[in-house]
Design an enzyme around this catalytic site. Structure first.
Site, mmCIF file in Angstrom:
data_model
loop_
_atom_site.group_PDB
_atom_site.id
_atom_site.type_symbol
_atom_site.label_atom_id
_atom_site.label_comp_id
_atom_site.label_asym_id
_atom_site.label_seq_id
_atom_site.Cartn_x
_atom_site.Cartn_y
_atom_site.Cartn_z
ATOM 1 N N ASP A 8 4.249 9.640 -2.636
ATOM 2 C CA ASP A 8 3.723 9.800 -4.000
ATOM 3 C C ASP A 8 2.193 9.842 -4.081
ATOM 4 O OD1 ASP A 8 6.350 8.536 -3.913
ATOM 5 O OD2 ASP A 8 6.240 8.381 -6.100
ATOM 6 N N ASN A 40 3.007 11.782 -9.357
ATOM 7 C CA ASN A 40 1.926 11.029 -10.008
ATOM 8 C C ASN A 40 0.555 11.640 -9.753
ATOM 9 O OD1 ASN A 40 3.871 8.679 -8.529
ATOM 10 N ND2 ASN A 40 3.684 8.574 -10.751
ATOM 11 N N ASN A 67 10.928 10.647 -11.515
ATOM 12 C CA ASN A 67 11.078 10.335 -12.941
ATOM 13 C C ASN A 67 9.865 10.762 -13.770
ATOM 14 O OD1 ASN A 67 10.064 8.121 -11.220
ATOM 15 N ND2 ASN A 67 9.695 7.070 -13.143
ATOM 16 N N HIS A 68 8.705 10.949 -13.133
ATOM 17 C CA HIS A 68 7.506 11.368 -13.886
ATOM 18 C C HIS A 68 7.351 12.882 -14.009
ATOM 19 C CE1 HIS A 68 5.677 7.514 -14.722
ATOM 20 N NE2 HIS A 68 5.970 7.120 -13.492
ATOM 21 N N HIS A 161 14.346 9.579 -4.495
ATOM 22 C CA HIS A 161 13.389 8.918 -5.382
ATOM 23 C C HIS A 161 14.129 7.818 -6.137
ATOM 24 C CE1 HIS A 161 9.457 9.121 -7.309
ATOM 25 N NE2 HIS A 161 10.069 8.753 -8.410
ATOM 26 N N HIS A 186 9.021 6.583 -4.770
ATOM 27 C CA HIS A 186 9.038 5.958 -6.101
ATOM 28 C C HIS A 186 8.499 4.537 -6.158
ATOM 29 C CE1 HIS A 186 10.141 4.915 -10.197
ATOM 30 N NE2 HIS A 186 10.856 3.917 -9.755
ATOM 31 N N HIS A 188 6.206 3.144 -4.357
ATOM 32 C CA HIS A 188 4.771 3.143 -4.047
ATOM 33 C C HIS A 188 4.373 2.060 -3.060
ATOM 34 C CE1 HIS A 188 3.552 5.514 -7.935
ATOM 35 N NE2 HIS A 188 4.592 6.045 -7.306
HETATM 36 FE FE FE2 Z 1 5.752 7.685 -7.965
HETATM 37 FE FE FE2 Z 2 8.831 7.541 -9.615
#
Ligand code: FE2
Ligand code: FE2
Length: 269
Positions: A8, A40, A67-68, A161, A186, A188
């Protein structure tokens, strides 16, 4: 054949540290296939076509999200702009395959290695999202089986993810021997559990963020702490301090897709 997966990429600090290191890592590790998770990349929230372009210019072959993915609305139109059989950049940005039906974009990309000794080798990148502690996703396990039935390439990299380590570990076992690598994103936070599973799949629960580590998973730490301390809502901002690039290198046989090694890479300033 060498596959590098970059975890990410978070905000401008993440983009900068990736820009700093990706060239020498690609070269010294003879990377044939470069995949980046970009959910991200734009200030911590989603990715814009412009930012994706800049990252493609660094040599990325495909990008995954999570999800982002819809945080920047313009990405919706961008993903819609290409048909399923396209190989343009917009088609090389994936969103999780097991989101609700009818959304723009695709969860699988199939291409061939563009250059080098493995030129012409077919590969597939699959993006799936977990259901535990996450919303808006459908069963990733049966989705994976359904998707694999339609993939011709032997070299297959899955970005799973997901939030829960249990769900990620389970996906590793579910896909062992059926894909080249199951790499988590996800959370991080990079995990030290990279391994080869017995049937030849490389597995790691989380590759880790490429972004500012003096933060709370990328966000300015004082803002997050205030929210925990007071319970009041706060507008989150991307942090900048202590950037690191987290990536995982998987070596595999291009003919069978079977992985032979997996290695974590973490590079700072
Ligand atoms: Fe992320
Ligand atoms: Fe995520």
């Amino acid at each position: 054949m060498n596959i590098l997966f970059v975890g990410d990429i978070f905000g401008s600090a993440g983009r900068k540290i990736v820009r700093e290191h990706i060239g020498h890592v690609r070269q010294s590790r003879h990377v044939d296939l470069l995949i980046m998770n970009v959910e991200n990349a734009a200030g911590g929230f989603g990715v814009t076509p412009q930012i994706a372009d800049d990252l493609f210019d660094l040599g990325a072959d495909a990008m995954t999200t999570g999800n982002h993915v819809w945080d920047k609305r313009e990405l919706m139109d961008y993903l819609k702009s290409v048909p399923a059989d396209s190989h343009e950049r917009a088609r090389r940005i994936l969103r999780p395959a097991n989101m609700q039906p009818g959304l723009p974009g695709y969860g699988v990309y199939e291409g061939t290695i563009a250059d080098g000794p493995n030129k012409g080798t077919p590969y597939a990148v699959v993006n799936l999202m977990g259901r535990v502690f996450m919303s808006g996703t459908n069963d990733p396990f049966n989705a994976a089986t359904d998707l694999l039935a339609g993939i011709k390439a032997k070299v297959i990299v899955v970005d799973f993810h997901a939030e829960a380590t249990s769900e990620k570990v389970a996906m590793g076992w579910h896909l062992d021997g059926r894909v080249t690598a199951v790499l988590g994103t996800h959370t991080h936070v990079p995990t030290a559990d990279e391994r080869l599973l017995p049937c030849g799949t490389a597995y790691q629960t989380d590759v880790g963020m490429s972004g500012p580590y003096d933060s709370v998973i990328g966000v300015e730490k004082d803002l997050v702490l205030q929210r925990f301390l007071t319970g009041l809502p706060a507008k989150f901002e991307a942090a900048k301090g202590n950037p690191k690039m987290c990536a995982t290198l998987v070596v595999c046989d291009p003919a069978t897709g079977r992985a032979s090694s997996i290695e974590r890479i973490m590079l700072g300033e």
